[in-house]
Design a protein around this motif. Structure first.
Motif, PDB file in Angstrom:
ATOM      1  N   UNK A  37       0.838  -1.199   0.000  1.00  0.00           N
ATOM      2  CA  UNK A  37       0.000   0.000   0.000  1.00  0.00           C
ATOM      3  C   UNK A  37       0.869   1.244   0.000  1.00  0.00           C
ATOM      4  N   UNK A  38       0.407   2.276  -0.702  1.00  0.00           N
ATOM      5  CA  UNK A  38       1.151   3.533  -0.795  1.00  0.00           C
ATOM      6  C   UNK A  38       1.410   4.123   0.591  1.00  0.00           C
ATOM      7  N   UNK A  39       0.387   4.067   1.469  1.00  0.00           N
ATOM      8  CA  UNK A  39       0.558   4.625   2.817  1.00  0.00           C
ATOM      9  C   UNK A  39       1.640   3.876   3.589  1.00  0.00           C
ATOM     10  N   UNK A  40       1.672   2.568   3.407  1.00  0.00           N
ATOM     11  CA  UNK A  40       2.690   1.756   4.090  1.00  0.00           C
ATOM     12  C   UNK A  40       4.081   2.108   3.596  1.00  0.00           C
ATOM     13  N   UNK A  41       4.219   2.239   2.278  1.00  0.00           N
ATOM     14  CA  UNK A  41       5.534   2.551   1.694  1.00  0.00           C
ATOM     15  C   UNK A  41       6.016   3.934   2.161  1.00  0.00           C
ATOM     16  N   UNK A  42       5.145   4.929   2.097  1.00  0.00           N
ATOM     17  CA  UNK A  42       5.554   6.281   2.467  1.00  0.00           C
ATOM     18  C   UNK A  42       5.824   6.384   3.963  1.00  0.00           C
ATOM     19  N   UNK A  43       5.110   5.628   4.776  1.00  0.00           N
ATOM     20  CA  UNK A  43       5.390   5.625   6.216  1.00  0.00           C
ATOM     21  C   UNK A  43       6.777   5.037   6.490  1.00  0.00           C
ATOM     22  N   UNK A  44       7.133   3.993   5.741  1.00  0.00           N
ATOM     23  CA  UNK A  44       8.461   3.384   5.905  1.00  0.00           C
ATOM     24  C   UNK A  44       9.553   4.365   5.482  1.00  0.00           C
ATOM     25  N   UNK A  45       9.310   5.065   4.374  1.00  0.00           N
ATOM     26  CA  UNK A  45      10.314   6.029   3.921  1.00  0.00           C
ATOM     27  C   UNK A  45      10.428   7.202   4.880  1.00  0.00           C
ATOM     28  N   UNK A  46       9.304   7.631   5.467  1.00  0.00           N
ATOM     29  CA  UNK A  46       9.351   8.702   6.466  1.00  0.00           C
ATOM     30  C   UNK A  46      10.186   8.292   7.675  1.00  0.00           C
ATOM     31  N   UNK A  47      10.043   7.035   8.092  1.00  0.00           N
ATOM     32  CA  UNK A  47      10.805   6.526   9.241  1.00  0.00           C
ATOM     33  C   UNK A  47      12.304   6.581   8.960  1.00  0.00           C
ATOM     34  N   UNK A  48      12.684   6.164   7.759  1.00  0.00           N
ATOM     35  CA  UNK A  48      14.105   6.150   7.397  1.00  0.00           C
ATOM     36  C   UNK A  48      14.657   7.562   7.253  1.00  0.00           C
ATOM     37  N   UNK A  49      13.884   8.460   6.675  1.00  0.00           N
ATOM     38  CA  UNK A  49      14.358   9.838   6.521  1.00  0.00           C
ATOM     39  C   UNK A  49      14.504  10.517   7.879  1.00  0.00           C
ATOM     40  N   UNK A  50      13.616  10.208   8.794  1.00  0.00           N
ATOM     41  CA  UNK A  50      13.732  10.761  10.147  1.00  0.00           C
ATOM     42  C   UNK A  50      14.994  10.242  10.828  1.00  0.00           C
ATOM     43  N   UNK A 140      20.822  24.148  -4.004  1.00  0.00           N
ATOM     44  CA  UNK A 140      21.673  25.267  -3.582  1.00  0.00           C
ATOM     45  C   UNK A 140      22.880  24.824  -2.775  1.00  0.00           C
ATOM     46  N   UNK A 141      22.912  23.584  -2.344  1.00  0.00           N
ATOM     47  CA  UNK A 141      24.056  23.083  -1.578  1.00  0.00           C
ATOM     48  C   UNK A 141      25.276  22.897  -2.477  1.00  0.00           C
ATOM     49  N   UNK A 142      25.048  22.843  -3.791  1.00  0.00           N
ATOM     50  CA  UNK A 142      26.118  22.538  -4.729  1.00  0.00           C
ATOM     51  C   UNK A 142      26.384  23.722  -5.658  1.00  0.00           C
ATOM     52  N   UNK A 143      27.547  23.690  -6.318  1.00  0.00           N
ATOM     53  CA  UNK A 143      27.890  24.706  -7.313  1.00  0.00           C
ATOM     54  C   UNK A 143      27.272  24.337  -8.659  1.00  0.00           C
ATOM     55  N   UNK A 144      27.220  25.317  -9.546  1.00  0.00           N
ATOM     56  CA  UNK A 144      26.464  25.147 -10.787  1.00  0.00           C
ATOM     57  C   UNK A 144      27.308  25.560 -12.003  1.00  0.00           C
ATOM     58  N   UNK A 145      28.176  24.670 -12.469  1.00  0.00           N
ATOM     59  CA  UNK A 145      29.028  25.007 -13.615  1.00  0.00           C
ATOM     60  C   UNK A 145      28.249  25.346 -14.879  1.00  0.00           C
ATOM     61  N   UNK A 146      27.026  24.833 -15.010  1.00  0.00           N
ATOM     62  CA  UNK A 146      26.236  25.111 -16.211  1.00  0.00           C
ATOM     63  C   UNK A 146      25.996  26.606 -16.395  1.00  0.00           C
ATOM     64  N   UNK A 232      19.435  21.003  -0.985  1.00  0.00           N
ATOM     65  CA  UNK A 232      19.420  22.439  -0.686  1.00  0.00           C
ATOM     66  C   UNK A 232      20.125  22.746   0.626  1.00  0.00           C
ATOM     67  N   UNK A 233      20.840  23.869   0.635  1.00  0.00           N
ATOM     68  CA  UNK A 233      21.604  24.274   1.811  1.00  0.00           C
ATOM     69  C   UNK A 233      20.679  24.545   2.993  1.00  0.00           C
ATOM     70  N   UNK A 234      21.084  24.025   4.166  1.00  0.00           N
ATOM     71  CA  UNK A 234      20.323  24.256   5.387  1.00  0.00           C
ATOM     72  C   UNK A 234      19.060  23.443   5.505  1.00  0.00           C
ATOM     73  N   UNK A 235      18.821  22.500   4.589  1.00  0.00           N
ATOM     74  CA  UNK A 235      17.605  21.695   4.622  1.00  0.00           C
ATOM     75  C   UNK A 235      17.976  20.219   4.696  1.00  0.00           C
ATOM     76  N   UNK A 236      17.078  19.397   5.223  1.00  0.00           N
ATOM     77  CA  UNK A 236      17.363  17.953   5.276  1.00  0.00           C
ATOM     78  C   UNK A 236      17.397  17.354   3.879  1.00  0.00           C
ATOM     79  N   UNK A 237      17.887  16.129   3.792  1.00  0.00           N
ATOM     80  CA  UNK A 237      17.956  15.436   2.503  1.00  0.00           C
ATOM     81  C   UNK A 237      16.563  15.327   1.892  1.00  0.00           C
TER      82      UNK A 237
END
Length: 561
Positions: A37-50, A140-146, A232-237
């Protein structure tokens, strides 16, 4: 039991046995498909990101170890592990994959490219025919040669396919037929328990429940995977979709003879390279392992610097304005031997990780950059100019005296091949440029044959030697074209014949251990056939007793054509 019923039951049992072995809906290396289930998958990913967000003081290796260990305890996952470059990964029970990218950290040093681009008609050769596309998926955490690459390519005469793209899934799906494609992204590679490898390239599209429904078939087919990485700089992954080689093969196409550079970790892995060349890339470039950020940036800058003939980066040649663009074969050799001052590694090797930049030919023979002039000389008697270089088989145009304010004058082309052109010049021809379609080479100053002699030839008389007291050295642009051995004595030298081009500097030096040294009269005959007397000195006293230098004169050879 009748025989017919017996065989029917036996056949049914056999079918069930096959399904049990293969797994309904499963592929070669994937486990049997399950519904998650989508809710189950996203709950698991939320746990890992936390969990990841809580490990701010841990090293990448410690973070990946704890993430993999956590996934091993969660019923939503059928397997988990850690890559050698500290990326944690897990496979959901329905086969979908999530990767936590820890292999490309932002560079602490700022990279820069000199604000100098080819101007007007004096730009170097374009990389390839067709439009260029720059894609920057990084936050924004990285430089932008382009940002520096875009105006440089425009100034070189190439047409942009549009502004710098973010690299969303939909933008990648629409990628078609461009001539030069450059991508900045995260990249990662995992080896599953089945032995299958999965390489993923980060996109700018963030994962949402709604998009999971939209991309359901791509996720199930492993064309897309989940990737969590710093952005992004100052933000979580952030959690983004990553595209795999299967996605590239199915949705992307490149133009013929195109140059494609995915500047990301593991982008040079065989599965990605094969997918890109199969999608039409003429030459594909990528890293064979994790790349350090600053090395990746300067590799991109150096690619443009040399293929456009700018020569702004070290090591700089003595005469960058006259040096032509490098083709891909030359670029490969040059990046493997030229050291970047900022990374202290050659440009094709990543600092710290020792990853190598791989060049993989697709539908091109690695000669994607043309036209390029290597040498151009004019015969003084006939005025015929011979041009050596790389031009392609299609006959086009030779121009004389191209400048920033003048498009030059077309010359009559006498012969044309992929490596040699002859054209009819005149005494007013200072330089030549070759144009093929919309691409032009840098103007090449004409070269010719010079003779140093001791007598002025009259009526076809042969050139004669000239007198030298002690050691003679002759240089063109500081490079020795003739040098007596040490301990040379008084005597005759020459005549000396050498090839030079307009604007070169000729220097004649004499060294002696005696109280005097010098030369007799020296005459210079230029490509225009006229002879000039350079020196009317029979004797010069030693100017510097430490070096023994008794005589030195210098001439600008442009006046002798």
């Amino acid at each position: 039991m009748s025989k017919r019923k017996y065989w029917a039951l036996l056949l049914l049992a056999l079918i069930y046995g096959i399904l049990a072995i293969v797994g309904c809906g499963g592929s070669g290396g994937q486990p049997p498909a399950e519904t998650l289930a989508s809710e189950t998958r996203f709950a698991a990913m939320d746990t890992l990101e936390a969990l990841q967000a809580s490990l701010t003081t841990s090293t990448p290796a410690e973070v990946s170890t704890q993430l993999a260990a956590k996934m091993a305890t969660m019923p939503e996952f059928s397997e988990s592990g850690v890559t050698p470059d500290h990326c944690a990964y897990g496979r959901f029970t329905d086969g979908r994959i999530i990767i936590f990218a820890n292999n490309r950290q932002p560079a602490s040093e700022m990279a820069s490219y000199p604000v100098s681009a080819p101007r007007g008609r004096l730009g170097g050769a374009s990389l390839i025919p067709g439009k260029f596309r720059l894609i920057d998926t990084m936050g924004t955490l990285f430089q932008h040669p382009a940002v520096a690459m875009h105006p440089t390519l425009v100034a070189a005469g190439m047409e942009p396919a549009g502004p710098i793209q973010k690299g969303t899934v939909e933008e990648f799906k629409a990628l078609k037929d461009d001539g030069f494609v450059y991508l900045d992204a995260h990249g990662m590679n995992v080896t599953l328990k089945s032995g299958d490898e999965v390489t993923a390239i980060w996109t700018a599209t963030k994962v949402t429940k709604e998009l999971d429904q939209t991309y359901q078939s791509m996720l199930s087919a492993e064309e897309l995977v989940y990737v969590v990485g710093a952005n992004d700089s100052g933000k979580p992954a952030e959690k983004h979709y990553g595209m795999t080689p299967s996605f590239i093969s199915k949705y992307i196409s490149f133009g013929k003879n195109s140059v494609v550079f995915f500047n990301a970790c593991h982008s040079g892995n065989p599965d990605v390279a094969k997918a890109c060349t199969s999608a039409g890339a003429g030459v594909y470039m990528g890293w064979d392992d994790s790349t350090e950020d600053l090395s990746a940036i300067y590799a991109a800058y150096y690619l443009l610097d040399r293929t456009l003939g700018l020569y702004n980066l070290e090591p700089k040649p003595a005469n960058p304005g006259e040096k032509q663009s490098l083709d891909i074969k030359e670029l490969i050799a040059d990046m493997a031997t030229s050291k970047c001052p900022q990374t202290r590694e050659v440009y094709s090797t990543s600092r710290a990780t020792n990853a190598k930049l791989k060049f993989v030919p697709g539908n091109e023979t690695l000669g994607a950059i043309k036209p390029i002039i290597r040498d151009a000389t004019m015969d003084a008697t006939t005025g015929v100019i011979t041009i050596e270089g790389q031009f392609g088989e299609t006959k086009d145009t030779v121009l004389q005296n191209v400048t920033t304010s003048s498009a030059g004058v077309p010359l009559t082309v006498l012969t044309w091949s992929s490596t040699t052109i002859t054209a009819q010049g005149s005494k007013g021809t200072d330089s030549v440029s070759v144009k093929v379609g919309a691409r032009s080479s840098k103007p090449q100053p004409l070269g010719g044959t010079f003779v140093l002699s001791g007598n002025q030839p009259v009526g076809g008389a042969a050139f004669g030697p000239f007198e030298v007291r002690s050691k003679l050295v002759v240089q063109v642009n500081g490079v020795e074209i003739y040098a007596d051995p040490d301990g040379a004595i008084r005597g005759n030298r020459g005549p000396l014949t050498f090839t030079a081009k307009k604007g070169d500097m000729l220097k004649i030096l004499v060294f002696t251990s005696e109280i005097y040294g010098g030369t007799g009269e020296i005459f210079l005959t230029g490509p225009n056939g006229t002879t000039y007397r350079l020196v009317a000195k029979t004797l010069d006293y030693i100017a510097d007793k430490t070096t023994g230098q008794a005589f030195q004169r210098e001439w600008d050879l442009r006046y002798y054509f």
